[in-house]
Design a protein around this motif. Structure first.
Motif: not given
Length: 228
Positions: A32-33, A36-37, A39-40, A70, A82-83, A87
């Motif tokens: 998941i992280d 996200i990374r 996408a950033l 991050y 972390t997100p 989760t």
């Protein structure tokens, strides 16, 4: 592998039970992280695409900061998770149960270099599978644990319908055990309640009246000062 429990006492003399997270939930949190990374970085690359070589340099700087800091940012400033970990209900803490600090978070994340060897987190995975608390190399060096964030448990009061007076004085430890049993009972199956009651046969059995878990709940009502 089965989860285990780590019993610790914080500097404030609070007793905690930490449940280390295994390879699967930690791997899912990492995925998941990673998304996200990525996408950033894509968003940053799109924003800087019109700046030429300067934009490429800024993107590389952004890649370095996002890739390495991050997790540190979220672990230190966002409650240890972390997100991805949030989760999955995970949190990073010191191995004494206290919130993770800057030095430990930096150490565990910079040592990802060692965990990545020889490829695809090979050393880290082997370390987690061999360690009884599922620690990778970074966790061992930094003195950290990835554990499940336990949900707050609402303390239930013993049921009102039964109040039993003990036939003998109860010491402080026994009173605490009875109240703890009564608080946990609503979340336990009847079979599990009876299993726990069997550990205190001198309290759970009597010539007359309720037996087993029902008797312990009645005694807990007495300890709690309830009236019949």
């Amino acid at each position: 592998m089965l989860d285990t429990l780590r019993h610790v006492t914080t500097p404030e003399l609070i007793e905690l039970q930490l449940r280390p997270a295994g390879l699967l939930p930690r791997g899912l949190a990492w995925c998941i992280d990673f998304v996200i990374r990525a996408a950033l970085l894509i968003a940053l690359g799109t924003f800087l695409s019109n700046l030429g070589r300067a934009g490429s340099g800024l993107w590389l700087l952004g890649y370095f900061l996002i890739d390495w800091f991050y997790p540190v940012f979220f672990e230190v400033w966002r409650g240890g998770a972390t997100p991805g970990k949030k989760t999955l209900g995970l949190i990073v803490v010191h191995d004494n149960g206290t919130p993770v600090g800057w030095s430990a978070s930096l150490a565990r994340n910079l040592l990802r270099t060692a965990d990545l060897l020889p490829f695809a987190y090979g050393c880290g995975i082997v370390s987690m599978l061999l360690h009884r608390e599922f620690r990778r190399i970074g966790d061992i060096v930094a003195g950290t644990l990835v554990v499940y964030r336990e949900k707050p448990v609402l303390r239930a009061h013993p049921a009102h319908e039964a109040v039993l007076t003990p036939h003998m004085p109860l010491d402080r430890a026994t009173q605490r055990a009875l109240l703890a049993f009564a608080e946990r009972a609503p979340a336990l199956t009847p079979a599990r309640q009876e299993e726990l009651a069997a550990l205190l046969p001198h309290l759970a059995r009597a010539p007359s009246g309720p037996q087993g878990a029902a008797r312990l709940l009645g005694l807990a009502n007495h300890v709690a000062g309830r009236q019949a």
